[in-house]
Structure formats: C-alpha cells, structure tokens
Design a protein around this motif. Structure first.
Motif, PDB file in Angstrom:
ATOM      1  N   LEU A  54       0.813  -1.218   0.000  1.00 42.72           N
ATOM      2  CA  LEU A  54       0.000   0.000   0.000  1.00 42.72           C
ATOM      3  C   LEU A  54       0.845   1.266   0.000  1.00 42.72           C
ATOM      4  O   LEU A  54       0.456   2.278  -0.605  1.00 42.72           O
ATOM      5  CB  LEU A  54      -0.930  -0.007   1.223  1.00 42.72           C
ATOM      6  N   VAL A  55       2.010   1.241   0.657  1.00 49.99           N
ATOM      7  CA  VAL A  55       2.830   2.462   0.703  1.00 49.99           C
ATOM      8  C   VAL A  55       3.444   2.791  -0.649  1.00 49.99           C
ATOM      9  O   VAL A  55       3.876   3.928  -0.880  1.00 49.99           O
ATOM     10  CB  VAL A  55       3.945   2.328   1.759  1.00 49.99           C
ATOM     11  N   ILE A  56       3.481   1.813  -1.555  1.00 50.83           N
ATOM     12  CA  ILE A  56       4.070   2.054  -2.876  1.00 50.83           C
ATOM     13  C   ILE A  56       3.104   2.801  -3.785  1.00 50.83           C
ATOM     14  O   ILE A  56       3.517   3.648  -4.594  1.00 50.83           O
ATOM     15  CB  ILE A  56       4.497   0.722  -3.520  1.00 50.83           C
ATOM     16  N   THR A  60       3.292   6.118  -7.374  1.00 53.13           N
ATOM     17  CA  THR A  60       3.278   5.740  -8.781  1.00 53.13           C
ATOM     18  C   THR A  60       1.877   5.932  -9.346  1.00 53.13           C
ATOM     19  O   THR A  60       0.883   5.891  -8.604  1.00 53.13           O
ATOM     20  CB  THR A  60       3.709   4.266  -8.953  1.00 53.13           C
ATOM     21  N   ASP A  61       1.797   6.159 -10.649  1.00 44.78           N
ATOM     22  CA  ASP A  61       0.492   6.302 -11.291  1.00 44.78           C
ATOM     23  C   ASP A  61       0.019   4.990 -11.907  1.00 44.78           C
ATOM     24  O   ASP A  61      -0.990   4.947 -12.605  1.00 44.78           O
ATOM     25  CB  ASP A  61       0.549   7.384 -12.383  1.00 44.78           C
ATOM     26  N   ARG A  62       0.748   3.910 -11.635  1.00 49.13           N
ATOM     27  CA  ARG A  62       0.364   2.602 -12.154  1.00 49.13           C
ATOM     28  C   ARG A  62      -0.582   1.899 -11.183  1.00 49.13           C
ATOM     29  O   ARG A  62      -0.624   2.205  -9.998  1.00 49.13           O
ATOM     30  CB  ARG A  62       1.611   1.732 -12.362  1.00 49.13           C
ATOM     31  N   SER A  63      -1.315   0.928 -11.719  1.00 47.73           N
ATOM     32  CA  SER A  63      -2.213   0.137 -10.887  1.00 47.73           C
ATOM     33  C   SER A  63      -1.413  -0.922 -10.124  1.00 47.73           C
ATOM     34  O   SER A  63      -0.232  -1.152 -10.394  1.00 47.73           O
ATOM     35  CB  SER A  63      -3.280  -0.542 -11.749  1.00 47.73           C
ATOM     36  N   VAL A  64      -2.086  -1.567  -9.174  1.00 42.58           N
ATOM     37  CA  VAL A  64      -1.428  -2.628  -8.410  1.00 42.58           C
ATOM     38  C   VAL A  64      -0.928  -3.720  -9.338  1.00 42.58           C
ATOM     39  O   VAL A  64       0.195  -4.220  -9.197  1.00 42.58           O
ATOM     40  CB  VAL A  64      -2.413  -3.220  -7.372  1.00 42.58           C
ATOM     41  N   LEU A  65      -1.754  -4.094 -10.321  1.00 40.97           N
ATOM     42  CA  LEU A  65      -1.370  -5.157 -11.244  1.00 40.97           C
ATOM     43  C   LEU A  65      -0.165  -4.754 -12.075  1.00 40.97           C
ATOM     44  O   LEU A  65       0.732  -5.566 -12.334  1.00 40.97           O
ATOM     45  CB  LEU A  65      -2.551  -5.514 -12.144  1.00 40.97           C
ATOM     46  N   GLN A  66      -0.129  -3.502 -12.505  1.00 39.28           N
ATOM     47  CA  GLN A  66       1.006  -3.043 -13.312  1.00 39.28           C
ATOM     48  C   GLN A  66       2.293  -2.997 -12.495  1.00 39.28           C
ATOM     49  O   GLN A  66       3.378  -3.293 -13.012  1.00 39.28           O
ATOM     50  CB  GLN A  66       0.698  -1.661 -13.892  1.00 39.28           C
ATOM     51  N   VAL A  67       2.190  -2.651 -11.233  1.00 36.41           N
ATOM     52  CA  VAL A  67       3.382  -2.546 -10.394  1.00 36.41           C
ATOM     53  C   VAL A  67       3.909  -3.920 -10.015  1.00 36.41           C
ATOM     54  O   VAL A  67       5.123  -4.169 -10.036  1.00 36.41           O
ATOM     55  CB  VAL A  67       3.070  -1.725  -9.122  1.00 36.41           C
ATOM     56  N   LEU A  68       3.017  -4.849  -9.672  1.00 35.73           N
ATOM     57  CA  LEU A  68       3.424  -6.104  -9.070  1.00 35.73           C
ATOM     58  C   LEU A  68       3.381  -7.303 -10.006  1.00 35.73           C
ATOM     59  O   LEU A  68       3.914  -8.361  -9.660  1.00 35.73           O
ATOM     60  CB  LEU A  68       2.535  -6.406  -7.853  1.00 35.73           C
ATOM     61  N   TYR A 401      11.628   2.547  -3.273  1.00 36.95           N
ATOM     62  CA  TYR A 401      12.771   2.852  -4.140  1.00 36.95           C
ATOM     63  C   TYR A 401      12.927   1.810  -5.247  1.00 36.95           C
ATOM     64  O   TYR A 401      13.128   2.155  -6.420  1.00 36.95           O
ATOM     65  CB  TYR A 401      14.045   2.920  -3.300  1.00 36.95           C
ATOM     66  N   LEU A 402      12.812   0.543  -4.910  1.00 37.95           N
ATOM     67  CA  LEU A 402      13.022  -0.516  -5.893  1.00 37.95           C
ATOM     68  C   LEU A 402      12.021  -0.458  -7.034  1.00 37.95           C
ATOM     69  O   LEU A 402      12.365  -0.706  -8.193  1.00 37.95           O
ATOM     70  CB  LEU A 402      12.952  -1.883  -5.207  1.00 37.95           C
ATOM     71  N   LEU A 403      10.769  -0.148  -6.719  1.00 39.73           N
ATOM     72  CA  LEU A 403       9.722  -0.225  -7.731  1.00 39.73           C
ATOM     73  C   LEU A 403       9.357   1.098  -8.372  1.00 39.73           C
ATOM     74  O   LEU A 403       8.615   1.124  -9.356  1.00 39.73           O
ATOM     75  CB  LEU A 403       8.459  -0.853  -7.115  1.00 39.73           C
ATOM     76  N   THR A 404       9.866   2.198  -7.845  1.00 42.21           N
ATOM     77  CA  THR A 404       9.526   3.507  -8.429  1.00 42.21           C
ATOM     78  C   THR A 404      10.750   4.316  -8.863  1.00 42.21           C
ATOM     79  O   THR A 404      10.599   5.268  -9.645  1.00 42.21           O
ATOM     80  CB  THR A 404       8.708   4.352  -7.428  1.00 42.21           C
ATOM     81  N   VAL A 405      11.933   3.986  -8.370  1.00 45.88           N
ATOM     82  CA  VAL A 405      13.123   4.766  -8.700  1.00 45.88           C
ATOM     83  C   VAL A 405      14.141   3.921  -9.478  1.00 45.88           C
ATOM     84  O   VAL A 405      14.600   4.317 -10.542  1.00 45.88           O
ATOM     85  CB  VAL A 405      13.790   5.344  -7.422  1.00 45.88           C
TER      86      VAL A 405
END
Length: 410
Positions: A54-56, A60-68, A401-405
């Motif tokens: 949830l903190v991620i 980001t402007d991506r959905s949960v599915l797009q991120v994970l 950091y890992l998933l957004t930077v």
C-alpha cells in the motif's frame, strides 16, 4: 510389630516423543492444531506485506497489477504461459525462454484455463498464495528448532528483508521458498517421501532447486548410513533399519533431484548438447565463477565515489548473509537447515551476473534469520515491537525505491 503398607499402583507417565523424532502422520486434528499455532505469524506477515504494498501506490500512477505483475521477470513467465517456450530473443538468441523453469508458468496457464482470470492476475494470485504458504513453512521450521515465539519473529523478519517486496510480486521466490521450507520441515519430521516430492517441485521452479534436492538427498543418505551401524544392547533400534523406512529413504534420494535434472536434461536435449542449459544461462549473463564477480562488485561499493543505493544494500545484505551463515554453524542448527542455507549462499555469491538481484536470490535462505529471531523472541514485547517497526519503515522505504526509482529488476 510392623504394619503392612497397602500397595500403590503407579501409573507410568504418558510417552512423549523426544525432540527431533518423528511426529504422528498428518491428520485433520494435527493440521488444525498447526494452523492454530501458526495463525498469529501468518496474520502479522499478511499485515506487513499489505502495508508494504500500500505504501508504494501513492508514489506511482500505475495500478497494483502493473506494479506487481507486469514488469521484469513476470513478463517472461506470462509470455511462456500464453505462448510456450519456442521463441528467439534479439539478444539472448534461440532457446532464450528455457532459462525460466516451467512450474510457475505451468501453474499460470492452468489457472487461466480454469478461471476467467488474465495471466497477469493468475501469476500474482499464485505468488501471493505461495507467499502465505512459504510464511507458514518458515514458521513450522523455526518453531520446531527454536520455539513458537522465534517462529513468529522469523516470519515477520522474512516479510521485512531488504527485497521483501518481491514476496508480493509475481515472481518465483515465494513459490520456491514454500517448497523449500516445507521440504526442510518434512526432513526434520522424517517424512521422506513428502520431502522428495517437494524437492522435485522446487527443482522445477528455480535453478537453486538443486540446493533443495541436495539437502533432501544428503540427509536421506545420512539416515540410511546411520541406520546401518550396529546398535548396542541398550540402544534403541534406529528408524533406518525398518524395511519400510529404508524404502522411503531410498525413494527420497531418487526423487529429490528429478525435477531439476529433468529440466536440465530437457534443455540440453533441445540445445543438442548436455550443457545446453548452462549455455542458455550464459547468454543471459549468468555463470558460476566461484564468487569473483560478486567480490569485485562488493569491492566497488567501497572504492567508487558514486554508487547507487541498491548496490550498497546488496553489498550489505551479502556481507550480513555470510556473517549469519557462520553464526548458524556456530549455533549448530540442525544439519538440514545448515546444508540448505549454505548451498543457497554459495550459489548466490558464486554466480556471476545480476548483482542488483542477489538480495532477492537470498530470500529462500530464511534459515539465516534464526540467529536474529532467537534473541528477539526472548526480549520484552516493547523492545521487539520497536525494533520490528523500525525495520518495517526501512523495508517499506526501500521497497518504494526498488519499484519507483530503480531501473533494475529487484
């Protein structure tokens, strides 16, 4: 004149199995009792991983599915599930998809065939379910060797390791850890056939499945060898002398490596050479050099003027893993745990390439957390809560950091 005392019948105490001996075979009540003992650990694990996801999202402007479930290695597993293995990659060339083991994409394909879910949703739900199964397996192993409180703490720590965000992504680490943990539990409880089957599944999930296979096979061979020693007049008859137990041990030895060897052999057959799988991995930039690459990259972290945060974290994680492995040996943890942890660390450190992912490769080595969990289990609740809360803040910040930077695969 002496009086005759009435005889008192002494009832022998109920028999309790010694530590380390096999428990009765699984049944409904036993499974229910295990679930009751494990539920606090699973609830806390679900909490820390839910917060970690949830903190991620606000960053980001991506959905949960797009991120994970739609990035990095997940893309390859989904492609294999949808299209199969035959394909040619622009960089890695022919047979490139054979670097990815078949069980996870096979499960994705099965779920999409039986449900209306897309491949991405199926991949993510499988991974999340596997992470809960893995957390339960971690708890079961640690509870057996270090007690219930240490088991709960270990599960929470496993959910907060530097690359714990991967446990909530459509990656294979959670599935592999589930097979590994329950295989170790099966060895500890002398369920040899179960251990062999789980080793087969682990060997079809990730390359380090060879470590699980070796652990099960070596422990079964040791049980066979120790069962052949002559017993003294007052020594209890070893389990390994029973014909059925011998058959189970032999079966475990034969079964354990079949998963990994079958995929290694199949890729070799497709490539037309026995080391075809190794050649495919080399095209992806992975090989075994005994640790020279890893040592060079760790040294760079301390010598270069400009370094990235993930490189620093990876170097620190690898260093801590080696230290904790030494501590595990000094504390004389059970042999199956030491063998498994040692092999996972050796594979991670000894392989060249993908330095940015080496902390992720250590996720299945949950045994390394036991030396940290033991003192925390004895500490006061306020101290434990404070330390774990701080660890959660750091872990969640690094997950962001890992998933957004970072541009690298975690």
């Amino acid at each position: 004149m002496s009086q005759v005392q009435p005889r008192t019948r002494v009832t022998p105490p109920p028999h309790r199995p010694a530590a380390g001996t096999a428990r009765p075979k699984g049944s409904g009540p036993i499974l229910a009792g295990a679930a009751r003992r494990a539920w606090p650990a699973l609830a806390l694990y679900a909490l820390v991983r839910t917060v970690g996801v949830l903190v991620i999202l606000p960053h980001t402007d991506r959905s949960v599915l797009q991120v994970l479930a739609s990035r990095f290695d997940t893309t390859w597993y989904v492609l294999i599930a949808e299209e199969g293995y035959p394909a040619t990659c622009p960089v890695q060339g022919e047979l490139c998809r054979y670097a990815f083991f078949p069980l996870y994409p096979g499960l994705i394909r099965a779920v999409t065939a039986l449900t209306p879910l897309s491949a991405q949703w199926a991949a993510w739900l499988i991974a999340v379910t596997a992470s809960l199964a893995a957390a339960w397996g971690v708890y079961a192993v640690v509870e057996r060797v270090a007690g219930r409180r240490a088991g709960i703490v270990s599960v929470v720590l496993w959910g907060l390791v530097p690359h714990a965000v991967v446990e909530s992504m459509a990656y294979t680490e959670a599935l592999f850890t589930a097979f590994s943990a329950w295989a170790l539990y099966a060895v500890l409880t002398r369920r040899w056939i179960t251990a062999g089957v789980l080793a087969v599944l682990a060997g079809l999930t990730r390359p380090p499945g060879a470590a699980v296979a070796a652990t099960v096979a070596l422990c079964a061979l040791w049980a066979l060898w120790s069962g052949r020693r002559p017993a003294g007049p007052e020594e209890q008859q070893p389990h390994g002398r029973e014909p059925r137990q011998v058959a189970r041990l032999v079966t475990a030895v034969v079964l354990a490596p079949l998963g990994w060897l079958s995929w290694f052999g199949w890729v070799g057959y497709r490539a037309g050479r026995w080391d075809g799988y190794l050649r495919v991995q080399e095209r992806w930039g992975t090989s075994f050099d005994g640790g020279r690459f890893t040592l060079h990259r760790v040294t760079q972290v301390f010598t270069q003027q400009t370094v990235f945060l993930d490189s620093v974290v990876i170097a620190a994680t690898l260093t801590m893993a080696v230290v904790l492995l030494v501590v595990c040996h000094l504390q004389r943890l059970p042999a199956p745990l030491l063998i498994h942890a040692t092999l996972i660390v050796l594979i991670t450190v000894g392989c060249a390439g993908y330095f940015h992912s080496k902390a992720r490769f250590l996720i299945p080595a949950f045994v390394l957390l036991i030396p940290l969990a033991k003192p925390l289990a004895r500490a006061r609740p306020a101290v434990v809560c404070t330390l774990l809360t701080g660890a959660a803040l750091i872990s969640n910040a690094y997950g962001i950091y890992l998933l957004t930077v970072s541009d690298h695969s975690p």
